[in-house]
Design a protein around this motif. Sequence first.
Motif, mmCIF file in Angstrom:
data_model
loop_
_atom_site.group_PDB
_atom_site.id
_atom_site.type_symbol
_atom_site.label_atom_id
_atom_site.label_comp_id
_atom_site.label_asym_id
_atom_site.label_seq_id
_atom_site.Cartn_x
_atom_site.Cartn_y
_atom_site.Cartn_z
ATOM 1 N N ARG A 159 -14.768 -26.835 -6.021
ATOM 2 C CA ARG A 159 -13.684 -26.286 -6.846
ATOM 3 C C ARG A 159 -14.164 -26.348 -8.287
ATOM 4 N NH1 ARG A 159 -8.373 -29.503 -5.066
ATOM 5 N NH2 ARG A 159 -9.785 -31.269 -5.370
ATOM 6 N N TYR B 24 -6.445 -26.743 1.705
ATOM 7 C CA TYR B 24 -7.088 -26.035 0.593
ATOM 8 C C TYR B 24 -6.585 -24.604 0.387
ATOM 9 C CZ TYR B 24 -10.457 -29.872 0.585
ATOM 10 O OH TYR B 24 -11.050 -31.111 0.497
ATOM 11 N N GLU C 272 -4.078 -23.187 -1.228
ATOM 12 C CA GLU C 272 -3.774 -22.793 -2.604
ATOM 13 C C GLU C 272 -5.053 -22.642 -3.427
ATOM 14 O OE1 GLU C 272 -1.182 -24.238 -6.521
ATOM 15 O OE2 GLU C 272 -0.974 -25.288 -4.608
ATOM 16 N N ASP C 273 -5.984 -23.578 -3.273
ATOM 17 C CA ASP C 273 -7.248 -23.498 -4.008
ATOM 18 C C ASP C 273 -8.057 -22.276 -3.592
ATOM 19 O OD1 ASP C 273 -6.772 -25.780 -5.471
ATOM 20 O OD2 ASP C 273 -7.767 -27.100 -4.042
ATOM 21 N N THR D 198 -6.222 -18.944 -4.954
ATOM 22 C CA THR D 198 -6.227 -18.806 -6.412
ATOM 23 C C THR D 198 -7.644 -18.741 -6.970
ATOM 24 O OG1 THR D 198 -6.068 -21.218 -6.676
ATOM 25 C CG2 THR D 198 -4.003 -19.957 -6.708
ATOM 26 N N LYS E 252 -9.983 -21.069 -6.856
ATOM 27 C CA LYS E 252 -10.527 -22.330 -7.352
ATOM 28 C C LYS E 252 -11.635 -22.846 -6.441
ATOM 29 C CE LYS E 252 -6.294 -23.827 -9.708
ATOM 30 N NZ LYS E 252 -5.212 -24.854 -9.745
ATOM 31 N N LEU E 253 -11.435 -22.737 -5.144
ATOM 32 C CA LEU E 253 -12.471 -23.143 -4.198
ATOM 33 C C LEU E 253 -13.318 -21.908 -3.915
ATOM 34 C CD1 LEU E 253 -12.006 -25.416 -1.095
ATOM 35 C CD2 LEU E 253 -13.672 -23.568 -1.142
#
Length: 253
Positions: free
Chosen positions: A121, A165, A167-168, A171, A173-174
Amino acid sequence: MTPTKTATASVSKSDKATVVFKDLDLGYYVIESTSGTACNITTAAPTAEIKDKHDNPSVNKIITDGGKVNTAGTKNSVNLGEMVSYEITINVKPGAKNYVLHDIMNDNLNFGMVGHVTGFRGDVMNTLRGGEDYIVKPTPLTNPGNPEDGCTFELSFTDAFYKKYREDIDTGKLTKITVEYYAQVSKDAPINKPMKNTTYLTYGDKNTKTEKSETETYTYGIPVFKYTGIDTALAGAKFILSTDELPNEKKCN
């Protein structure tokens, strides 16, 4: 629901990122993509435009250790019996679903084990846990058989991983997952022939395949000619060429 009409979009030659459906009747349509995306739209207006927030993942594999590795990490030369370390990078995209990593090794590359699996992330590394976040099959120590599709091993992500994970992932992020694993070169490996290791990812509802990423491992022979002072082959000559400090004379050929 049975569709009354189906159509395939044509890809824009200018940017290869835009697709166009032409000559559709007014009505409701479900648009599907290889990313596993589906969204309802209406064509009641003369034109309608949607933007797919999903993108297709990809994989890239390199050799990180074992003998002499080229700069790109795509080829190496090793001794018989030597261990080779690999690293696969999965480029994760929003909407990730049903990711399964497939790896196919040459018969002279013996799968050892999967080591670290890490999710990134940004600059933050998260160690993923086997059995909790991902599953590897086969497991060499307890289940050495190959998966049904002939792969040497497969790594899939669990429902718990996607829940943890999601949401990550969505969005952005991951962005990537790295998988480290090992193989040992067979004692019977061929000389001067590539031993290939091929990787690809399947994803989405339709198990779409990414492009393959491949490495090549080589072993090399050293010709030895024992002769007299006039370049005549020495009859019955035996010798040892070994990396051992005290080679075993029984191995003499």
